[in-house]
Each structure stands twice: as structure tokens, then as C-alpha cells.
Scaffold this active site. Structure first.
Site, short mmCIF file in Angstrom:
data_model
loop_
_atom_site.label_atom_id
_atom_site.label_comp_id
_atom_site.label_asym_id
_atom_site.label_seq_id
_atom_site.Cartn_x
_atom_site.Cartn_y
_atom_site.Cartn_z
CD GLN A 146 -2.93 -1.24 2.24
OE1 GLN A 146 -3.40 -0.22 2.70
NE2 GLN A 146 -3.28 -2.44 2.68
CE LYS A 181 2.80 1.73 7.00
NZ LYS A 181 2.54 0.43 7.63
CD GLU A 196 0.22 -1.27 5.07
OE1 GLU A 196 0.80 -0.18 5.22
OE2 GLU A 196 0.74 -2.24 4.51
CB ALA A 211 7.10 5.60 11.46
CB ALA A 212 11.68 7.95 13.89
CG LEU A 213 12.50 6.57 7.53
CD1 LEU A 213 13.16 6.83 6.18
CD2 LEU A 213 11.58 5.37 7.41
CG LEU A 214 14.47 1.39 12.19
CD1 LEU A 214 14.23 -0.10 11.97
CD2 LEU A 214 14.90 1.66 13.63
CG ASP A 224 -0.02 -8.36 7.20
OD1 ASP A 224 0.15 -9.39 6.52
OD2 ASP A 224 0.35 -7.24 6.83
CD GLU A 252 13.33 -5.52 8.41
OE1 GLU A 252 14.21 -4.68 8.71
OE2 GLU A 252 12.53 -5.36 7.46
#
Length: 404
Positions: free
Chosen positions: A110, A126, A147, A230-233, A299, A304
Site C-alpha cells: 500500500q 502512512k 493499513e 514514523a522515525a526511519l531506522l 499480518d 527483522e
């Protein structure tokens, strides 16, 4: 504050092991200064001439933006500390920092966007696809569900309340589709999907395998759109991550069942399979199953880990947008790892018991925390009530295991 009282409880003050240099995701040169001068790149650059550039009494670390301090703080045992002083600032940055670039993130089913801020921080956006009180229709397959942006926000806070701290920080945000996406995107494919609806609202739909069409367009009011940030890794080129297929993955088939659904002794073979045959990996997976059951997320096909830490580290609980879709029914099959293995971390079990008591009731703590989000109320009240009901069911399953 109920959250503050919860975090004062002894169960939330169990120390993590001592973090050595090899337990840190990044070993940082203390003289490495963060610099915003870069030749057209969207990455931060460093300068080792820190001592000549820093104001008196400041360390190089003080020059880092909050997102970079978050990355530097990741270690083998936790994504961020229990009482992380950076968290309020990081959440505020996600909600308020000026967006200078918006491009579509490819992969996944999505539409998602990568938003970039002036300090080179990035967030995964999102967009809102359904209202708070809409439930997933009973005849929908889990793999074709929407989502939900609010599920991402609530999942982050729930994960923190359970003391897992394995979901990157997420904040709600109201985005201006015109100024903060359409007018600044360099993504030509995304740019082609913008239009004005018959009602005069700005809409777009992007490119993806589910729900990317004019019938499922995302429309503003007239151009304001809710979403989760969301904070990216850290980039995978800097910190490799390994993707693991969950042993309790569903079949993703309309009629076939997975092996774990047919074999009641399935856990015995999982216990003999690396990496579940040693360490705490299986117990971490059961933690994740409990989190998913509480929010109704079916889902969870993969998880990870950071490659640097090998098998002896926490699991990352990413992609939680299919949680909180239903409040009127529960999905007991999500608890299969707990039911079949009859194992749970003692600390997790004790915290779940604590969150079922009146002073620390899970729904009350989560309601209080979500009230601080820019998009409050994040969850409809029935979803909060469902959490308490599901928590009781988890404790009943553990009770059956103890009786056996």
C-alpha cells in the site's frame, strides 16, 4: 500521570545489561561534528574539525539533530531507553518539522511516502484510509485489509507500555497535500496521480499493488490529510538488517492453511530449529505474538533484526498498520506461539498481570498517552476496551499452561 506511575514500578526498573562498545549499533567518534553542509545529498556529513567549530563547553554529540541521537543510541538490548529524554523532542519533530521532500516508498502493498526534513531526518508517512470507528468487514481476508495510520501510532505507544521498546517512534500529523506533497515531490510517477475531486478536494493515489487507484484515492479536506509519521531506522547501507520469516506466518492463501494451524505439536520442531533452539529468540517471538493479539494484527509474516548483533538481540516490530481493525471480535489464532509453546518471559508475564490491575489498567494508560498525540483521539473507545478483554484472555492462556 498513569504512565509515570507505571514506569516507577519495580517491574519497569529492571536494568538492561551493561552496554559495551560492541553492543552499540554505531561507535561514534566523539569529535565528529554534525554538519548541514553537503553537496546536494540528503545525508548528514561529518567534520572531524569539531574542536575548532564547537562553542565552548559543547560536545560534538550536542550538534547532532534528535533523529541522529536516536540512531546513535540503538544498542543490542533496546531501540531506545525506557526513560528516553529524546523521545518527546523526536515525536515533536515528526509532527512539526518542515517537510522539504515527499517521495513514494516502493515495496509493500500500500501507498507510503518518505518525508525529508531540513536537518536530513526522514520519516515514513502512512496516510489515513478509514475513519476511527470503521471496523474491518468480517468477510475480509487479513492480507487485503487497509493499513491504518492510527494503528501505527497506537502500536508504538502500546509496545512502549509493554516495555518491549521495539517499534520506532511514531507521531500523528496533519499534512497539507498541496504544499507538503504535490508541490515539492520529485517523484514523477507520484506526481501523475494527483487530481481535484468533484467535491473540490485535492486527491492522489500513487502506485502500489493494493488500493492505488482513483477508486481508493486519498483525499484531503480540502487538502488537509491525517497520517502517521514514523522515525526511519538507520539506512541499511549503514546498519544492515536481516529479515526473518516468522515460523507462525499465515499461508496468505484463500483456502490453504499453514503447517502450524494443522499440527498441534508444531512448536516442538520450531524449538529444534536455529535460531529458536537457543537464547531468547523464541520468547521474543512470543512477546511479539502477544502484542499482535492485543491489537488484532494477523499480518506478521516477517520480522527483522540488526545484523551486527547476530541472534542475541531484540526483534524489530515494524509495519503495524493492520492492527486495531476490529474491536468487536478477537482472533485467538494470533496467540498460537504462546498456546503451542507454553512459554513466556517471566518479566512479560508479571507486567501483563500488573496491566490487568485497577491502578495500571492497560486501556487507561494507553488512553492517557494517546491523548497527547496531535491527532487525538487516536483510537475509538471500543478499541481501548477490547485491549483489557484481550489482556485477560492472554492471562487465561498462560494460566492453562501453568496448570498443565
Amino acid at each position: 500521570s498513569k504512565l509515570a506511575a507505571l514506569f516507577e514500578h519495580p517491574l519497569y526498573n529492571i536494568p538492561v545489561p551493561e552496554v559495551t562498545e560492541k553492543d552499540k549499533l554505531f561507535v561514534v567518534n566523539p569529535k565528529e561534528k554534525f554538519s548541514l553542509h553537503s553537496s546536494g545529498s540528503d545525508k548528514w556529513v561529518s567534520s572531524s574539525k569539531a574542536e575548532t567549530l564547537l562553542p565552548t563547553g559543547k560536545t560534538a554529540y550536542d550538534t547532532y539533530p534528535t533523529w541522529l541521537k536516536f540512531h546513535v543510541g540503538i544498542n543490542r538490548y533496546e531501540l531506545y531507553p525506557r526513560r528516553d529524554p529524546l523521545l518527546p523532542t523526536l515525536l515533536r519533530d515528526l509532527a512539526t518539522q518542515r517537510i522539504i521532500s515527499s517521495v513514494q516508498k516502493f515495496g509493500g502493498t500500500q501507498l507510503k511516502l518518505i518525508m525529508t526534513f531540513p536537518n536530513y531526518g526522514q520519516a515514513l508517512f502512512k496516510p489515513m484510509k478509514q475513519t476511527r470507528d470503521q471496523e474491518t468487514p468480517i468477510d475480509f481476508f487479513y492480507f487485503s485489509d487497509f493499513e491504518r495510520h492510527n494503528a501505527e501510532i497506537a502500536a508504538f505507544h502500546l509496545d512502549r507500555i509493554l516495555d518491549f521498546r521495539r517499534i520506532p517512534p511514531v507521531s500523528g500529523r496533519l499534512v497539507n497535500i498541496t504544499k507538503e506533497i504535490r508541490d515539492i515531490t520529485t517523484d514523477k510517477k507520484l506526481a501523475k496521480t494527483f487530481f481535484i475531486s468533484p467535491a473540490g478536494n485535492v486527491c492522489f493515489y500513487g502506485e502500489c499493488s493494493y488500493y492505488c487507484s482513483t477508486e481508493h484515492a486519498l483525499c484531503g479536506k480540502p487538502d488537509q490529510l491525517e497520517g502517521s509519521m514514523a522515525a526511519l531506522l538507520p539506512d541499511k547501507t549503514l546498519a544492515k538488517r536481516r529479515s526473518w520469516r516468522s515460523p507462525w506466518r499465515r499461508s496468505y492463501h484463500k483456502s490453504k492453511k499453514a503447517e502450524w494451524e494443522l499440527n498441534p505439536n508444531y512448536c516442538a520442531q520450531v524449538r529444534e530449529t536455529p535460531p529458536y533452539n537457543r537464547g531468547h529468540r523464541l520468547l521474543d517471538l512470543i512477546d511479539m505474538a502477544i502484542l499482535d493479539f492485543l491489537m488484532g494484527n494477523m499480518d506478521r509474516h516477517h520480522y527483522e533484526t540488526f545484523e551486527k548483533f547476530g541472534n542475541d538481540t531484540f526483534l524489530l516490530h515494524l509495519d503495524n498498520g493492520r492492527g486495531f481493525g476490529t474491536h468487536s471480535r478477537d482472533e485467538p489464532s494470533i496467540l498460537a506461539p504462546l498456546q503451542q509453546c507454553c512459554s513466556i518471559k517471566k518479566s512479560t508475564y508479571l507486567r501483563l498481570q500488573l496491566l490487568a490491575t485497577q491502578p495500571y489498567r492497560l486501556s487507561d494508560v494507553l488512553r492517557e498517552v494517546l491523548a497527547t498525540d496531535p491527532l487525538a483521539p487516536v483510537l475509538a473507545e471500543p478499541h481501548l476496551q477490547a485491549l483489557d478483554r484481550r489482556l485477560r484472555k492472554v492471562l487465561v492462556v498462560v494460566g492453562h499452561c501453568l496448570a498443565r
